[in-house]
Structures are given as structure tokens and as C-alpha cells.
Design a protein around this motif. Structure first.
Motif, PDB file in Angstrom:
ATOM      1  N   GLU A 105       1.041  -1.197   0.055  1.00  0.00           N
ATOM      2  CA  GLU A 105       0.293  -0.123  -0.225  1.00  0.00           C
ATOM      3  C   GLU A 105       1.005   1.390   0.014  1.00  0.00           C
ATOM      4  N   LEU A 143       0.994   4.227   1.986  1.00  0.00           N
ATOM      5  CA  LEU A 143       0.265   5.671   2.832  1.00  0.00           C
ATOM      6  C   LEU A 143       0.232   7.588   2.737  1.00  0.00           C
ATOM      7  N   LEU A 170      -1.184  11.923  -1.952  1.00  0.00           N
ATOM      8  CA  LEU A 170      -1.296  11.567  -1.224  1.00  0.00           C
ATOM      9  C   LEU A 170      -0.945  11.885  -0.099  1.00  0.00           C
ATOM     10  N   ALA A 212      -5.379  10.728   5.744  1.00  0.00           N
ATOM     11  CA  ALA A 212      -4.679   8.882   5.888  1.00  0.00           C
ATOM     12  C   ALA A 212      -4.674   8.367   7.376  1.00  0.00           C
ATOM     13  N   GLU A 223      -8.723   7.023   7.138  1.00  0.00           N
ATOM     14  CA  GLU A 223      -8.430   5.577   6.256  1.00  0.00           C
ATOM     15  C   GLU A 223      -8.440   4.544   7.202  1.00  0.00           C
ATOM     16  N   VAL A 266      -3.242   0.899  -2.610  1.00  0.00           N
ATOM     17  CA  VAL A 266      -3.989   2.717  -2.859  1.00  0.00           C
ATOM     18  C   VAL A 266      -2.285   3.444  -3.516  1.00  0.00           C
ATOM     19  N   LYS A 293      -5.844   9.181  -4.145  1.00  0.00           N
ATOM     20  CA  LYS A 293      -6.971   9.656  -3.941  1.00  0.00           C
ATOM     21  C   LYS A 293      -8.247   8.663  -3.814  1.00  0.00           C
ATOM     22  N   GLN A 320      -8.910   6.640  -4.744  1.00  0.00           N
ATOM     23  CA  GLN A 320      -8.883   5.097  -4.515  1.00  0.00           C
ATOM     24  C   GLN A 320      -9.163   4.956  -2.508  1.00  0.00           C
ATOM     25  N   LEU A 321      -9.683   6.254  -2.335  1.00  0.00           N
ATOM     26  CA  LEU A 321      -9.447   6.150  -0.946  1.00  0.00           C
ATOM     27  C   LEU A 321     -11.331   6.411  -0.951  1.00  0.00           C
ATOM     28  N   TYR A 378     -13.061   9.592  -1.383  1.00  0.00           N
ATOM     29  CA  TYR A 378     -13.242   9.727  -2.534  1.00  0.00           C
ATOM     30  C   TYR A 378     -13.871   8.516  -3.509  1.00  0.00           C
ATOM     31  N   GLY A 421     -10.959   2.236  -0.438  1.00  0.00           N
ATOM     32  CA  GLY A 421      -9.842   2.294   0.269  1.00  0.00           C
ATOM     33  C   GLY A 421      -9.015   0.924   0.917  1.00  0.00           C
ATOM     34  N   TYR A 422      -8.378   1.401   1.745  1.00  0.00           N
ATOM     35  CA  TYR A 422      -7.394   0.195   2.661  1.00  0.00           C
ATOM     36  C   TYR A 422      -7.604  -0.824   3.097  1.00  0.00           C
TER      37      TYR A 422
END
Length: 369
Positions: A27, A29, A84, A90, A93, A313, A316, A318-319, A322, A326-327
Motif C-alpha cells: 500500500e 499511505l 497522498l 490517511a 482511512e 492504494v 486519492k 482509491q480512498l 473519494y 480504501g485500505y
């Protein structure tokens, strides 16, 4: 070394390997994946074409807002999307990941892509999520300016093509002493490199030598040419890396054809599916359903112990904030889907906890492999 004695290097220090819980092995962050400067040359070095049409250029430079997500989902590039840098976002998320049952996130942001060691440590301390930091250089074209030089000075060709000895020292230092006191716990993510290109070969040699010297694992992207990929693994092994501690990422595209993954699995590496949670488009060559089917099929063939799952990820969009997965996507949606297809608790535990724990566990000469 017993299981209870095994440790992993996190940004807050060494932690018991048994404490990691569910792990996301790839990932980002805090990162910045935009070209290092807004010029046609810098875009070309990253394999992309700089937007030139007025509309595309405006979209690239505009702040990311919800009304732009449709175009971004169809492939338009937005500068803000690729950054990011909001620690508060962060943390929120990461909190969602923890609420979903997650324990550890591996941030594979390398030097030159906006890596923020102190920021990662603050995130870990604030959220209670274990964070493992990557190190190294993603590709010779994405090289950070050494701290000793003027930050305004351009990166020199010598920096981009640093010799393997210099790169090895850099990696070992990040893994043992840390970056301003924050130690890395894994090497990578390296790009899909070609040993036939001298500067790329130097990165691979350095990664292998540093892995042999420190016991750290290596994470790298899969090369689309299977023959080149095998030469990459040959070189890593020749230079001392333990291939059972190497993760080959971006394997999602091969998921519709599990047979094509056998040459990798035959080398003992981890096959990493790390692009989960992306919405498919007309240009997609695979989707999450293909990955789920591949996981079950490869497990049936006896490869369960060599599979890793993550979202990768890096933007943004992918969060969760948005509209992305997310994670927490793997734990909240992909794992339940695997269960629906017939995966049992043993398989889920293996691919989300045990495998990444084995990858990250610090290996010493006394511990053996």
C-alpha cells in the motif's frame, strides 16, 4: 528462532511477528506518484504522456473534486489525485482498516516517490496500526535528491545510475540505522526492472545484496516479459537473495490464466495480487472475480502458502473519502467474496495473516531461512 521470538521491523521499532494480525503487503499511505516535474521529458521517463490539450491540462492541474472522478475512473490524469499527503485523511482511512479487523500495513513508497518516514511513524502511533516502511529506489528515473545536496538542484545522471555498491550501502543503512531514526522493514517496491539495462541491474544487485546482509525481504513489480522476469529472479538469487523472501507484485493481470503463474511459483517467490478494489473498465484485462478464482485454484494446486493480497492504494480516488474501496476493501469485501466461493478459515488466515507475516519476519543468520 521460535515463532514467539520472531520480529518485524515497523516504523515504531521491532515488534513481535505474532502481533501483526491481518496484513496488507503493498500500500501507499503518504506518497506522490506524479512526474517529478511538469515537463514532457519527466513524463516520458515515467512512461506516460504529458497532457497537452487545454481540457486535459486543466483537468490535470485542477484540485480533485467529486465531479472529476468519472473522468479519472476512465483514465484521465489528475495531479492532485496522485498526491497522498494529508496525514489526517490517511489516519481516518487507516482507522477504517483497523475497524475491519486489520493489523498491519506495508507502505512500499520508496525514496523519490514522496516517502515520509516521520509521517508514517506518526500515523502508526495515532491509529494503533502497525506500519512497515519500504526502502530503496523504485526505478532509476525516480531518484530522490540526496539530503547533502541543494534541494533546488536537479537530480544528476550519476544519482540515477548510482553503482550497486553505493545503492547497497544506502539500503543497508535504511534497514539497520533508519531514515532519521525510522527503520525500513522491507526493500521495495522496485519497478519491473530489466537486468539487461545497467542502471536497473544495479538496483536489483543492490536489493539482493542488502537482503542477504540484513535478512530483509524484497518486493518488486512483475515484468510483463516472462523471460525477463526469470532473469530478474536469477540475478537476485545469484547475488544472495532468498527467493522465498521475494514478493512479485502486480500479478492480477495473470489471474485469468493461473498456469501463467506457475513459473513464478516454481521459483518459490510470493505471488502478490495487489490491485484489488479497482473498478473494471473496457481496458481491464482482469478483475477481482478473476483474482478470487485464481486464489482458490492455486490453493487447490498446493500454492496457498505463496499468495499475498493487497489493494495497492496510490491515489486519492482509491480512498473511501473519494468513493474508492480504501485500505479496508480486502477485508470488508474481497475476503467475504472468497468465503462465498468456498474458501475456508484456514485459507483466509493463510493469505491474510500467515503469508505476509513470513515475508516480513526479520531473518538473521542464526534464525536461518
Amino acid at each position: 528462532m521460535s515463532t514467539t521470538d520472531a520480529t518485524v521491523v515497523a516504523v515504531t521499532g521491532e515488534v513481535p511477528a505474532a502481533s501483526l494480525g491481518a496484513v496488507l503487503p503493498h500500500e501507499h499511505l503518504l506518497s506522490d506518484f506524479a512526474p517529478p516535474d511538469d515537463t514532457p521529458e519527466s513524463w516520458a521517463r515515467t512512461g506516460r504522456t504529458r497532457p497537452t490539450a487545454a481540457g486535459a491540462l486543466w483537468l490535470y492541474r485542477a484540485p480533485l473534486t467529486m465531479d472529476l472522478l468519472g473522468e479519472i475512473g476512465m483514465g484521465a490524469v489528475n495531479r492532485d489525485d496522485l498526491l497522498l499527503g494529508d496525514a489526517g485523511l490517511a489516519a481516518a482511512e487507516l482507522a477504517a482498516f483497523r475497524e475491519a479487523g486489520g493489523g498491519t500495513v506495508v507502505d512500499l513508497t520508496t525514496d523519490g516517490l514522496g516517502r515520509d518516514p516521520a509521517g508514517l511513524r506518526r500515523l502508526a502511533e495515532k491509529t494503533g496500526v502497525t506500519v512497515v516502511m519500504g526502502c530503496g529506489r523504485h526505478h532509476p528515473t525516480r531518484t530522490a535528491i540526496p539530503a547533502a545536496r541543494d534541494a533546488a538542484a536537479p537530480t544528476s545522471a550519476r544519482d540515477a545510475a548510482a553503482p550497486a555498491e553505493e545503492l547497497t550501502e544506502e539500503l543497508v543503512r535504511d534497514l539497520t540505522e533508519g531514515v532519521r531514526g525510522v527503520r525500513a522493514g522491507i526493500i521495495g517496491e522496485l519497478a519491473a526492472l530489466d537486468p539487461g539495462v545497467p542502471a536497473e541491474r544495479a538496483l536489483l544487485v543492490a536489493a539482493a545484496r542488502a537482503a542477504a546482509a540484513t535478512g530483509a525481504a524484497v518486493s518488486l513489480a512483475r515484468n510483463e516479459d516472462p523471460a525477463v522476469q526469470q532473469r530478474v529472479l536469477d540475478l537476485l538469487a545469484e547475488e544472495g537473495a532468498d527467493l522465498t523472501r521475494v514478493a512479485v507484485g502486480h500479478c492480477d493481470a495473470l489471474s485469468p490464466r493461473p498456469d501463467d503463474l506457475e513459473p513464478l511459483l516454481g521459483r518459490g517467490v510470493f505471488v502478490q495480487f495487489d490491485q484489488l478494489g479497482r473498478l473494471p473498465t473496457a481496458l481491464s484485462v482482469s478483475d477481482d472475480q478473476d483474482v478470487a478464482a485464481a486464489v482458490l485454484e492455486l490453493a487447490r494446486r498446493g500454492h496457498a502458502g505463496r499468495l499475498l493480497l493487497s489493494q495497492g492504494v496510490r491515489a486519492k480516488s482509491q480512498l473511501l473519502a473519494y468513493g474508492g474501496g480504501g485500505y479496508a476493501f480486502v477485508l470488508r469485501q474481497f475476503v467475504p467474496y472468497l468465503r462465498m466461493l468456498g474458501a475456508d478459515d484456514e485459507l483466509i488466515e493463510t493469505v491474510t495473516v500467515r503469508n505476509p507475516r513470513r515475508l516480513l519476519t526479520l531473518r538473521t543468520e542464526e534464525a536461518g531461512s
